[in-house]
Design an enzyme around this catalytic site. Structure first.
Site, short mmCIF file in Angstrom:
data_model
loop_
_atom_site.label_atom_id
_atom_site.label_comp_id
_atom_site.label_asym_id
_atom_site.label_seq_id
_atom_site.Cartn_x
_atom_site.Cartn_y
_atom_site.Cartn_z
N THR A 12 0.99 -0.97 -9.27
CA THR A 12 1.24 -2.42 -10.10
C THR A 12 0.16 -3.13 -9.55
O THR A 12 0.25 -4.28 -10.22
CB THR A 12 2.72 -2.78 -10.17
OG1 THR A 12 3.02 -3.03 -8.70
CG2 THR A 12 3.57 -1.73 -10.78
N GLY A 16 -4.80 -0.67 -8.19
CA GLY A 16 -3.82 0.18 -8.27
C GLY A 16 -3.77 0.67 -9.54
O GLY A 16 -3.64 1.97 -10.03
N LYS A 44 5.86 -6.37 -13.27
CA LYS A 44 5.76 -5.00 -12.70
C LYS A 44 6.59 -4.13 -12.99
O LYS A 44 6.05 -2.87 -13.19
CB LYS A 44 5.76 -5.33 -11.18
CG LYS A 44 4.51 -6.19 -10.59
CD LYS A 44 4.76 -6.29 -9.03
CE LYS A 44 3.38 -6.90 -8.57
NZ LYS A 44 3.45 -6.87 -7.15
N LYS A 138 -8.51 -2.72 8.78
CA LYS A 138 -8.98 -1.44 8.05
C LYS A 138 -9.43 -0.23 9.11
O LYS A 138 -9.18 0.76 8.86
CB LYS A 138 -9.89 -1.47 6.88
CG LYS A 138 -9.51 -2.46 5.79
CD LYS A 138 -10.65 -2.89 4.79
CE LYS A 138 -9.89 -3.46 3.64
NZ LYS A 138 -11.07 -3.88 2.60
N ARG A 142 -7.90 3.38 9.87
CA ARG A 142 -8.93 4.61 9.77
C ARG A 142 -8.73 5.40 11.28
O ARG A 142 -8.59 6.64 11.16
CB ARG A 142 -10.43 4.10 9.80
CG ARG A 142 -11.12 3.64 8.53
CD ARG A 142 -12.50 3.77 8.41
NE ARG A 142 -13.02 3.10 7.06
CZ ARG A 142 -14.05 3.02 6.84
NH1 ARG A 142 -15.09 3.46 7.98
NH2 ARG A 142 -14.63 2.83 5.51
#
Length: 311
Positions: A12, A16, A44, A138, A142
């Protein structure tokens, strides 16, 4: 080849919903995680129900309930996470560590795409604080993915058009100016702008493609590699008027970051790297890493067409 079943986490959210749409359009059996913390957010809820109406399956799951995530993951072949990583909205990137654990325990996922969709964090180790936190987080995700030997694809989508092109890359507005415009430096640094619908299309294209496995895929549609000055000129053509340009030097831009709130500092730091440093285009990308080369059949939106929406 049979199409993979897809679970979208954060369906939502801003990007996305584009991923869900693209997954359904490309014929994938699509599941959307329905989280209980959606609460009384009627917008939503209505979006989730609209996905259901279009053929998506809603599956309950919570980041605070490990087994519910495992159960959701076991339904599919591919997991795509799109939870927010921008400080001015909600910043939840590290929650993905729980999703990585669920994928690891489920043991059936053929591809995981974590929430990135911007600059390549592997190239941003030098980034300014506090915006650097986004890239560091991030990279932590990873590392967890790779330590768990989870098959993956990382998507570097560069600048979302609705945030960075429709406003001629001005901060604090989403509409293009009609009189005055701020120019970063000389305005001649190459930037990559991508329509969010195309981000969704290209992302879904990668999920069953062996060429994209365990790689970073860059979205660099060639007609959308523009300087800020070129973007402004496109707008001027459309409205038949020249704007008054106010350049801001690198020094003055960095000075203007002092004293503003955390979220603004983070965003401004990203602007600095994009428009002064040229971090989106100061390195080469091979044909096998660039989405428009991999999928030439995609008719992506050019920025002159995109800007027509605002006239």
């Amino acid at each position: 080849m049979e199409k993979s079943k897809v679970l979208v986490v954060g369906g939502t959210g801003y990007i996305g919903r584009k991923i869900v749409k693209a997954s359904l359009e490309q014929g994938h059996e699509t599941y959307v995680l329905q989280r209980p913390d959606i609460g009384l957010d009627t917008e939503k809820v209505q979006m989730l129900l609209s996905f259901k109406k279009q053929g998506a399956h809603l599956v309950e799951g919570s980041f605070s309930d490990h087994q519910s995530l495992v159960d959701a993951v076991k339904l599919v072949d591919v997991v795509i996470c799109t939870i927010s990583g921008v400080h001015f909205r909600s910043h939840n990137l590290m929650m993905q560590l729980k999703l990585v654990e669920a994928i690891k325990d489920a043991g059936n996922v053929k591809r995981f795409i974590p929430s990135e969709f911007g600059m390549d964090p592997a190239r941003m180790g030098h980034a300014l604080e506090p915006g650097r936190a986004t890239f560091d987080e991030k990279m932590t995700i990873r590392q967890a993915i790779e330590d768990a030997n989870i098959p993956h694809t990382y998507i570097s989508a560069n600048c979302f058009a609705a945030y960075m092109a429709g406003n001629l890359s001005q901060m604090g507005t989403l509409f293009p100016p009609r009189n005055k415009v701020v120019l970063y430096g000389n305005g001649n640094v190459k930037v990559v702008y991508v329509d969010e619908e195309d981000v969704g299309t290209y992302t879904i294209k990668t999920i069953d493609d062996p060429r994209t496995l365990n790689k970073t895929i860059y979205l660099r549609p060639p007609e959308n590699i523009l300087t800020q000055r070129e973007l402004i000129q496109e707008w001027e053509k459309l409205i038949g008027k020249q704007l008054e340009i106010s350049p801001i030097s690198q020094h003055d831009f960095l000075s203007s970051m002092k004293g503003v709130d955390f979220a603004s500092q983070a965003g401004m730091g990203h602007f600095y790297h994009i428009f002064y440093e040229g971090c989106l285009t100061n390195f080469e990308v091979g044909d096998e890493e660039e989405a428009s080369k991999l999928y030439p059949e995609v008719q992506y939106t050019h920025m002159d067409e995109f800007l027509k929406l605002y006239v």
